[in-house]
Design a protein around this motif. Structure first.
Motif, PDB file in Angstrom:
ATOM      1  N   TRP A 208       0.839  -1.204   0.000  1.00  0.00           N
ATOM      2  CA  TRP A 208       0.000   0.000   0.000  1.00  0.00           C
ATOM      3  C   TRP A 208       0.870   1.248   0.000  1.00  0.00           C
ATOM      4  O   TRP A 208       0.600   2.210  -0.742  1.00  0.00           O
ATOM      5  CB  TRP A 208      -0.917   0.016   1.225  1.00  0.00           C
ATOM      6  CG  TRP A 208      -2.226  -0.697   1.044  1.00  0.00           C
ATOM      7  CD1 TRP A 208      -2.600  -1.884   1.599  1.00  0.00           C
ATOM      8  CD2 TRP A 208      -3.344  -0.265   0.247  1.00  0.00           C
ATOM      9  NE1 TRP A 208      -3.884  -2.213   1.205  1.00  0.00           N
ATOM     10  CE2 TRP A 208      -4.368  -1.239   0.381  1.00  0.00           C
ATOM     11  CE3 TRP A 208      -3.584   0.854  -0.554  1.00  0.00           C
ATOM     12  CZ2 TRP A 208      -5.607  -1.128  -0.264  1.00  0.00           C
ATOM     13  CZ3 TRP A 208      -4.812   0.967  -1.198  1.00  0.00           C
ATOM     14  CH2 TRP A 208      -5.800  -0.016  -1.054  1.00  0.00           C
ATOM     15  N   GLU A 209       1.939   1.264   0.810  1.00  0.00           N
ATOM     16  CA  GLU A 209       2.814   2.440   0.837  1.00  0.00           C
ATOM     17  C   GLU A 209       3.504   2.636  -0.510  1.00  0.00           C
ATOM     18  O   GLU A 209       3.670   3.764  -0.983  1.00  0.00           O
ATOM     19  CB  GLU A 209       3.855   2.304   1.953  1.00  0.00           C
ATOM     20  CG  GLU A 209       3.276   2.262   3.356  1.00  0.00           C
ATOM     21  CD  GLU A 209       2.519   3.525   3.750  1.00  0.00           C
ATOM     22  OE1 GLU A 209       2.691   4.570   3.092  1.00  0.00           O
ATOM     23  OE2 GLU A 209       1.739   3.464   4.720  1.00  0.00           O
TER      24      GLU A 209
ATOM     25  N   LEU B 102       0.726   3.883  -3.105  1.00  0.00           N
ATOM     26  CA  LEU B 102       0.267   5.236  -2.813  1.00  0.00           C
ATOM     27  C   LEU B 102       1.378   6.267  -2.969  1.00  0.00           C
ATOM     28  O   LEU B 102       1.122   7.422  -3.306  1.00  0.00           O
ATOM     29  CB  LEU B 102      -0.319   5.292  -1.398  1.00  0.00           C
ATOM     30  CG  LEU B 102      -1.634   4.523  -1.219  1.00  0.00           C
ATOM     31  CD1 LEU B 102      -2.057   4.520   0.243  1.00  0.00           C
ATOM     32  CD2 LEU B 102      -2.737   5.106  -2.094  1.00  0.00           C
TER      33      LEU B 102
ATOM     34  N   HIS C  96       1.400   7.876  -6.321  1.00  0.00           N
ATOM     35  CA  HIS C  96       0.509   9.029  -6.449  1.00  0.00           C
ATOM     36  C   HIS C  96       1.187  10.294  -5.925  1.00  0.00           C
ATOM     37  O   HIS C  96       1.114  11.351  -6.540  1.00  0.00           O
ATOM     38  CB  HIS C  96      -0.784   8.785  -5.664  1.00  0.00           C
ATOM     39  CG  HIS C  96      -1.678   7.752  -6.268  1.00  0.00           C
ATOM     40  ND1 HIS C  96      -2.503   8.002  -7.334  1.00  0.00           N
ATOM     41  CD2 HIS C  96      -1.876   6.441  -5.942  1.00  0.00           C
ATOM     42  CE1 HIS C  96      -3.180   6.906  -7.649  1.00  0.00           C
ATOM     43  NE2 HIS C  96      -2.813   5.945  -6.819  1.00  0.00           N
TER      44      HIS C  96
ATOM     45  N   SER D 140      -1.639   5.046   6.956  1.00  0.00           N
ATOM     46  CA  SER D 140      -0.660   5.076   5.863  1.00  0.00           C
ATOM     47  C   SER D 140       0.089   6.398   5.824  1.00  0.00           C
ATOM     48  O   SER D 140      -0.510   7.465   5.966  1.00  0.00           O
ATOM     49  CB  SER D 140      -1.372   4.856   4.520  1.00  0.00           C
ATOM     50  OG  SER D 140      -0.516   5.143   3.429  1.00  0.00           O
TER      51      SER D 140
ATOM     52  N   CYS E  51      -0.717   7.901   2.086  1.00  0.00           N
ATOM     53  CA  CYS E  51      -2.105   8.245   1.783  1.00  0.00           C
ATOM     54  C   CYS E  51      -2.297   9.722   2.099  1.00  0.00           C
ATOM     55  O   CYS E  51      -1.730  10.237   3.061  1.00  0.00           O
ATOM     56  CB  CYS E  51      -3.042   7.382   2.623  1.00  0.00           C
ATOM     57  SG  CYS E  51      -4.791   7.599   2.268  1.00  0.00           S
TER      58      CYS E  51
ATOM     59  N   VAL F 204      -8.682   5.253   1.289  1.00  0.00           N
ATOM     60  CA  VAL F 204      -8.722   4.384   0.116  1.00  0.00           C
ATOM     61  C   VAL F 204      -9.237   3.026   0.570  1.00  0.00           C
ATOM     62  O   VAL F 204      -8.924   2.564   1.668  1.00  0.00           O
ATOM     63  CB  VAL F 204      -7.321   4.216  -0.516  1.00  0.00           C
ATOM     64  CG1 VAL F 204      -7.422   3.454  -1.836  1.00  0.00           C
ATOM     65  CG2 VAL F 204      -6.654   5.567  -0.724  1.00  0.00           C
TER      66      VAL F 204
END
Length: 343
Positions: free
Chosen positions: A24-25, A28, A31, A208, A211, A216
């Motif tokens: 996830w890190e 993200l 982005h 996160s 994030c 999310v």
């Protein structure tokens, strides 16, 4: 707006992730690398990371667009166990699921051939994906992993304190401002209007580092529910120093009282020094004395340390309320009910 609908069983099965999720890190952070927001938080990271990249963003870009949907299979639950475990789970994704999720991608141009091949289950395409994810992670995330862990552990300390004080209801009420608990529904700022019914499956809350602004969750509502939400970064607006009672300054000294009040919801030694206006060495020394007195808890993550208030330390900052001290005291392992600092 996202509305997450809880039942009583869902509240009983509410969980907080034990640490950061490597995938996830990683996803993200892609982005964050491409947007221009949060410059005070991510600006230096962007500059440093770009010098280490070697075409990974070009490969991964069509798979992880700058905004909107990206395939759920890129962030399996095993990511919380580490990068290798997470990528092994990605590699083991069923071909029909990969085909289905890649079909949902909305891009302005045709997907590259290697991604189309991955949708057909070609092993070489998966190896290319795993190689690109690993190389990107090493360039963009791994050098900052200790800091990522420290910020997430600070958030976990706040959520854990809320859970002990008031159960699942208090935990959900303690979440950042973009999440609003209106029992039995958790509302969240979200780019589209959506309802997620947990139906007794519970929910994993995953703080996160990368994030930003909105939480999310998986696009597929049949997957095990997870809600990824942003931690608070030190440069974001927050009360850096809690005004301690004058009597506390007389008892422990004005500087040490300021250090105690500066810890807030949790911080590293360098953050503590900046908040309290002292040197890092002085902050570390004062934190050590406060720790020995049972007012501060220090957690270690590699070379970094994270300081959080104990229930007794929080009670002293509230003014040493006699009734709360009488109920809890230095011997109690349960914190008094209080409103945790927002991360």
């Amino acid at each position: 707006m996202l509305r997450v609908h809880f039942t009583g069983l869902d509240l009983a099965r509410l969980r907080l992730a034990g640490g950061p999720d490597a995938l996830w890190e990683t996803v993200l952070s892609l982005h964050r690398l491409r947007d221009k927001q949060g410059e005070s938080i991510f600006g230096d990271w962007r500059s440093e990371t770009r010098t280490r990249l070697n075409g990974e963003t070009r490969l991964l870009g069509p798979l992880v667009p700058s905004r909107g949907y990206f395939p759920d299979f890129l962030t399996p639950p095993e990511g919380v166990l580490g990068l290798e475990s997470g990528m092994a789970a990605v590699r083991a994704t069923a071909p029909e699921r990969v085909h289905s999720e890649l079909g949902r991608l909305t891009t302005a141009r045709t997907l590259p051939g290697w991604i189309r091949s991955m949708a057909e289950g070609e092993a070489r395409a998966f190896r290319k994906l795993i190689g690109a994810l690993g190389a990107y992670h090493q360039a963009a995330v791994a050098p900052y992993w200790t800091h990522v862990q420290a910020r997430i552990e600070a958030d976990r300390a706040v959520r854990g304190r809320a859970l002990l004080a008031g159960g699942a209801d208090a935990l959900l009420s303690s979440l950042p401002p973009m999440l609003r608990w209106r029992a039995p529904v958790l509302e969240a700022d979200y780019p589209v209007d959506r309802d997620l019914h947990l139906n007794g499956r519970g929910l994993l809350l995953l703080p996160s580092f990368f994030c930003r602004r909105t939480p999310v969750t998986f696009q597929n509502p049949q997957l095990t529910p997870v809600l990824v939400y942003p931690v608070r970064h030190p440069t974001q607006a927050a009360p850096a120093v809690t005004a301690a009672p004058r009597s506390l300054g007389k008892l422990v000294g004005q500087t040490r009282s300021a250090v105690l009040g500066s810890i807030g919801g949790g911080c590293t030694t360098s953050e503590l020094a900046r908040r309290a206006g002292v040197s890092a060495a002085s902050a570390s020394q004062h934190a050590g004395v406060l720790r020995e007195a049972g007012l501060v808890l220090t957690l270690r993550h590699g070379s970094a340390v994270l300081h959080t208030l104990t229930p007794l330390g929080a009670a002293l900052l509230r003014g040493g309320d006699q009734s709360s001290m009488a109920r809890g005291g230095a011997q109690s392992s349960m914190p008094e009910r209080s409103t945790p600092a927002t991360m």
